[in-house]
Design an enzyme around this catalytic site. Structure first.
Site: not given
Length: 206
Positions: A174-178
């Site tokens: 779940v790409p919270c790095h984006r």
């Protein structure tokens, strides 16, 4: 009487002299298989080496429930899972084979989107709404915390979006790095700033 999580048993195994590592691996695999067959394996886990360090993966029968970086302290994470979900937690890599394969493909540049069943029970309310939106931020793209707040239905909740990202139980998948700051700088990340830089660089280089 206090229940002791099963991963404590594995520590005791690990403390024994290892005259035959293969035999020990077979023993643990048999233990995990038997636990699964008897319906007493609530949480399976394994670790996987990646360009951003060792990741702990954990899954229930419903799906992937936790991804944790080494900086989060894997032992502490396992204890939290034991306290929160179930003490019946065991090193059982087979349940995580597909997740491991997809993560390997992601870091090899062959996968842009994860296709895994997810168990969302560690995130609720607005935080869950934020994480659901994050899965729609495309590979190689970013959004600001403010943009995510608007998309999640609470334009003023920028700080709450930051908290949702910081407590994301499934980073990477779940790409919270984006999610970045409004000025374009990366901002904080549960796996550390270096890990966030690696992920963003990987995606923009594709």
């Amino acid at each position: 009487m206090t229940n002791t999580p099963d991963f404590e048993n594995e520590r005791m195994f690990a403390a024994l002299p290892r005259y035959d590592n293969d035999a020990m691996a077979r023993l643990l695999a048999a233990l995990a298989s038997k636990a699964g067959q008897e319906g007493v394996l609530d949480v399976a886990y394994r670790t996987v080496d990646t360009p951003v360090g060792s990741l702990l993966l954990a899954a229930t029968e419903q799906g992937l429930v936790k991804v944790a970086y080494a900086v989060q302290d894997h032992t502490a994470v396992l204890q939290q899972l034991s306290d929160t979900l179930s003490p019946r937690i065991l090193l059982a890599p087979a349940r995580l084979d597909e997740a491991t394969r997809q993560i390997d493909e992601y870091f090899a540049g062959r996968r842009e989107q994860f296709d895994l069943p997810l168990d969302w029970r560690l995130s609720k309310g607005f935080r869950r709404d934020v994480l659901s939106h994050l899965t729609r931020i495309g590979y190689g793209h970013t959004e600001s915390y403010a943009q995510v707040a608007v998309a999640s239905g609470s334009p003023r909740a920028v700080r709450a979006v930051g908290t949702a990202c910081a407590t994301n139980p499934l980073p990477l998948v779940v790409p919270c790095h984006r999610v970045v700051r409004s000025d374009g700088t990366a901002g904080q990340y549960v796996g550390g700033k270096d890990a966030k830089h690696v992920l963003l660089t990987l995606e923009t280089a594709a």
